[in-house]
Design an enzyme around this catalytic site. Sequence first.
Site, PDB file in Angstrom:
ATOM      1  N   ASP A  26       0.849  -1.198   0.000  1.00 43.85           N
ATOM      2  CA  ASP A  26       0.000   0.000   0.000  1.00 43.85           C
ATOM      3  C   ASP A  26       0.884   1.247   0.000  1.00 43.85           C
ATOM      4  O   ASP A  26       1.213   1.797   1.069  1.00 43.85           O
ATOM      5  CB  ASP A  26      -0.943  -0.028   1.208  1.00 43.85           C
ATOM      6  CG  ASP A  26      -1.958  -1.159   1.091  1.00 43.85           C
ATOM      7  OD1 ASP A  26      -2.461  -1.391  -0.031  1.00 43.85           O
ATOM      8  OD2 ASP A  26      -2.246  -1.830   2.097  1.00 43.85           O
TER       9      ASP A  26
ATOM     10  N   LYS B  34       0.467  -7.892  -2.963  1.00 43.24           N
ATOM     11  CA  LYS B  34      -0.883  -7.394  -3.264  1.00 43.24           C
ATOM     12  C   LYS B  34      -0.809  -5.951  -3.739  1.00 43.24           C
ATOM     13  O   LYS B  34      -0.194  -5.104  -3.081  1.00 43.24           O
ATOM     14  CB  LYS B  34      -1.770  -7.479  -2.019  1.00 43.24           C
ATOM     15  CG  LYS B  34      -3.214  -7.063  -2.304  1.00 43.24           C
ATOM     16  CD  LYS B  34      -4.109  -7.312  -1.115  1.00 43.24           C
ATOM     17  CE  LYS B  34      -4.054  -6.224  -0.078  1.00 43.24           C
ATOM     18  NZ  LYS B  34      -4.642  -4.938  -0.520  1.00 43.24           N
TER      19      LYS B  34
ATOM     20  N   ASP C   6      -5.931  -6.337  -5.987  1.00 48.20           N
ATOM     21  CA  ASP C   6      -7.034  -6.096  -5.047  1.00 48.20           C
ATOM     22  C   ASP C   6      -7.844  -4.891  -5.528  1.00 48.20           C
ATOM     23  O   ASP C   6      -7.829  -3.837  -4.912  1.00 48.20           O
ATOM     24  CB  ASP C   6      -6.404  -5.862  -3.655  1.00 48.20           C
ATOM     25  CG  ASP C   6      -7.422  -5.706  -2.551  1.00 48.20           C
ATOM     26  OD1 ASP C   6      -8.591  -6.077  -2.745  1.00 48.20           O
ATOM     27  OD2 ASP C   6      -7.031  -5.214  -1.468  1.00 48.20           O
TER      28      ASP C   6
ATOM     29  N   LYS D 117     -11.143  -4.769  -5.954  1.00 46.00           N
ATOM     30  CA  LYS D 117     -12.455  -4.695  -5.285  1.00 46.00           C
ATOM     31  C   LYS D 117     -13.526  -4.119  -6.213  1.00 46.00           C
ATOM     32  O   LYS D 117     -14.233  -3.167  -5.874  1.00 46.00           O
ATOM     33  CB  LYS D 117     -12.364  -3.861  -4.003  1.00 46.00           C
ATOM     34  CG  LYS D 117     -11.517  -4.484  -2.905  1.00 46.00           C
ATOM     35  CD  LYS D 117     -11.736  -3.766  -1.577  1.00 46.00           C
ATOM     36  CE  LYS D 117     -10.976  -4.402  -0.431  1.00 46.00           C
ATOM     37  NZ  LYS D 117      -9.527  -4.204  -0.475  1.00 46.00           N
TER      38      LYS D 117
ATOM     39  N   ASP E  99     -19.684  -2.943  -9.475  1.00 43.88           N
ATOM     40  CA  ASP E  99     -20.383  -2.089 -10.454  1.00 43.88           C
ATOM     41  C   ASP E  99     -21.392  -2.972 -11.178  1.00 43.88           C
ATOM     42  O   ASP E  99     -21.601  -4.122 -10.778  1.00 43.88           O
ATOM     43  CB  ASP E  99     -19.345  -1.486 -11.422  1.00 43.88           C
ATOM     44  CG  ASP E  99     -19.778  -0.137 -11.979  1.00 43.88           C
ATOM     45  OD1 ASP E  99     -20.961  -0.014 -12.379  1.00 43.88           O
ATOM     46  OD2 ASP E  99     -18.954   0.788 -12.027  1.00 43.88           O
TER      47      ASP E  99
ATOM     48  N   PRO F  79     -22.820  -5.588 -13.926  1.00 47.80           N
ATOM     49  CA  PRO F  79     -22.091  -6.743 -14.457  1.00 47.80           C
ATOM     50  C   PRO F  79     -21.244  -6.434 -15.690  1.00 47.80           C
ATOM     51  O   PRO F  79     -20.093  -6.877 -15.794  1.00 47.80           O
ATOM     52  CB  PRO F  79     -23.208  -7.739 -14.774  1.00 47.80           C
ATOM     53  CG  PRO F  79     -24.294  -7.412 -13.794  1.00 47.80           C
ATOM     54  CD  PRO F  79     -24.241  -5.918 -13.636  1.00 47.80           C
TER      55      PRO F  79
ATOM     56  N   THR G 114     -12.816  -5.997   6.818  1.00 49.72           N
ATOM     57  CA  THR G 114     -12.379  -6.269   8.191  1.00 49.72           C
ATOM     58  C   THR G 114     -12.239  -4.981   9.014  1.00 49.72           C
ATOM     59  O   THR G 114     -12.073  -5.055  10.231  1.00 49.72           O
ATOM     60  CB  THR G 114     -11.033  -7.016   8.204  1.00 49.72           C
ATOM     61  OG1 THR G 114     -10.132  -6.338   7.343  1.00 49.72           O
ATOM     62  CG2 THR G 114     -11.179  -8.446   7.757  1.00 49.72           C
TER      63      THR G 114
ATOM     64  N   GLY H 298       0.084  -6.198   5.611  1.00 48.39           N
ATOM     65  CA  GLY H 298       0.657  -4.980   5.048  1.00 48.39           C
ATOM     66  C   GLY H 298       1.620  -4.319   6.005  1.00 48.39           C
ATOM     67  O   GLY H 298       2.793  -4.681   6.104  1.00 48.39           O
ATOM     68  N   ARG H 299       1.085  -3.350   6.759  1.00 48.73           N
ATOM     69  CA  ARG H 299       1.931  -2.482   7.580  1.00 48.73           C
ATOM     70  C   ARG H 299       2.827  -3.186   8.589  1.00 48.73           C
ATOM     71  O   ARG H 299       3.948  -2.698   8.820  1.00 48.73           O
ATOM     72  CB  ARG H 299       1.036  -1.422   8.262  1.00 48.73           C
ATOM     73  CG  ARG H 299       0.480  -0.427   7.255  1.00 48.73           C
ATOM     74  CD  ARG H 299      -0.693   0.341   7.779  1.00 48.73           C
ATOM     75  NE  ARG H 299      -1.876  -0.503   7.895  1.00 48.73           N
ATOM     76  CZ  ARG H 299      -3.062  -0.069   8.326  1.00 48.73           C
ATOM     77  NH1 ARG H 299      -3.208   1.197   8.676  1.00 48.73           N
ATOM     78  NH2 ARG H 299      -4.084  -0.896   8.390  1.00 48.73           N
TER      79      ARG H 299
HETATM   80  O1  C5P Z   1      -1.650  -2.872   6.601  1.00 47.06           O
HETATM   81  P1  C5P Z   1      -2.664  -3.979   6.758  1.00 47.06           P
HETATM   82  O2  C5P Z   1      -2.051  -5.299   7.186  1.00 47.06           O
HETATM   83  O3  C5P Z   1      -3.842  -3.559   7.606  1.00 47.06           O
HETATM   84  O4  C5P Z   1      -3.210  -4.195   5.272  1.00 47.06           O
HETATM   85  C1  C5P Z   1      -4.323  -4.982   5.014  1.00 47.06           C
HETATM   86  C2  C5P Z   1      -4.601  -4.988   3.547  1.00 47.06           C
HETATM   87  O5  C5P Z   1      -5.698  -5.846   3.291  1.00 47.06           O
HETATM   88  C3  C5P Z   1      -4.945  -3.623   2.971  1.00 47.06           C
HETATM   89  O6  C5P Z   1      -4.289  -3.520   1.712  1.00 47.06           O
HETATM   90  C4  C5P Z   1      -6.454  -3.653   2.810  1.00 47.06           C
HETATM   91  O7  C5P Z   1      -6.882  -2.919   1.677  1.00 47.06           O
HETATM   92  C5  C5P Z   1      -6.719  -5.142   2.585  1.00 47.06           C
HETATM   93  N1  C5P Z   1      -8.051  -5.626   2.948  1.00 47.06           N
HETATM   94  C6  C5P Z   1      -8.606  -5.530   4.209  1.00 47.06           C
HETATM   95  N2  C5P Z   1      -9.854  -6.024   4.475  1.00 47.06           N
HETATM   96  C7  C5P Z   1     -10.545  -6.633   3.530  1.00 47.06           C
HETATM   97  C8  C5P Z   1      -9.998  -6.757   2.254  1.00 47.06           C
HETATM   98  C9  C5P Z   1      -8.738  -6.252   1.998  1.00 47.06           C
HETATM   99  O8  C5P Z   1      -7.978  -5.026   5.117  1.00 47.06           O
HETATM  100  N3  C5P Z   1     -11.737  -7.163   3.820  1.00 47.06           N
END
Ligand code: C5P
Length: 247
Positions: free
Chosen positions: A19, A41, A68, A70, A73, A75, A132, A222-223
Site C-alpha cells: 500500500d 498485493k 485487489d 475490489k 459495479d 455486471p 475487516t 501490510g503495515r
Molecule cells: O496494513 P494492513 O495489514 O492492515 O493491510 C491490510 C490490507 O488488506 C490492505 O491492503 C487492505 O486494503 C486489505 N483488505 C482488508 N480487508 C478486507 C480486504 C482487503 O484489510 N476485507
Amino acid sequence: MCYTVRMPTNTPQLIVALDYPDAFHALEMAQQLVPASPWMKVGLELLMHAGPQVVADLRDLGLEVFLDGKFHDIPNTVAGAMHGAVTTGARMVNVHAGGGLRMMRAAREAADTAAMTNALPRPLVIAVTVLTSLSEKELAEEVGCARKAEAQVIALARLAQEAGLDGVVASVLEAAAIKDACGDDFTVITPGIRPAQADDDQRRVATPAAAVEAGADYLVVGRPITQAEHPLAACEAILAEIRGAAG
Ligand code: C5P
C-alpha cells in the site's frame, strides 16, 4: 476473541500488501522481500498512483500478484474491468460480493474468456465479503445490514461459490465457518493480521497462527511488514509463525 481451530491442509501463503502512493517505493519494498515472499498485493492506492504497469513490473521480479481492485459495479462494467485485470498478468483478482450473483458470474466469465483469448492462466477470482475494518456496530448502524457479521460473511461466501468464484476475503473470525459452509477447496484469504496488539484502523484482527489454525489459505499482511524497521526480518518472522502453526 474466540477462533474455531481446524487442521491445516496445506501451508498457507503470505501475501504482502504494497500500500504505497508510488511505484518506486512499492517496487523497492518488493525487491527487499523477494527472497521471502512470492506473493504481493496491489491495492487501489498503488493502482491509482502507479497504474496497472506496476503489476507487470512485479511479475518481472518473479512475483505473483493479487490485484485487489475490489470491483463493484454493474455486471457489464465489472466484466470489462476483469478483462483488463487478467491482461496485467495478475494471478488473483477480486470483486465485492455485494455486487450480487449476476455481477460475480460476469466477473468469472470475463476471467475465463480473457485468459483464453490472451493465452494466460486464469487468475483466481475472489469475492470480498465484509471489510475487516467494519465493526459489528458500524455494519448494523451505518451499512444497515440486518445480519451479524459472520452470518453476512457466510451468506456472501455461499453466493460467491454459486457464482463460480474461487474463494473469498474474510476475517480470521469467519474463516473456519466459511470452510464448513463452502468446503475445504473454497479459498479463504484473511487480511487484518497483526503479530501483536496494534492500534490502527483494522478492527477484526488476529495473529498469523490464529489465521492458520482457522483454515486460511492466504494471509494478507501490510503495515506490520512494510512499516517495520527491518521488513525482511518482519516478513520472515511471520512466515516462521505460519509454518510453525501449519506444522
Ligand atoms: O496494513 P494492513 O495489514 O492492515 O493491510 C491490510 C490490507 O488488506 C490492505 O491492503 C487492505 O486494503 C486489505 N483488505 C482488508 N480487508 C478486507 C480486504 C482487503 O484489510 N476485507
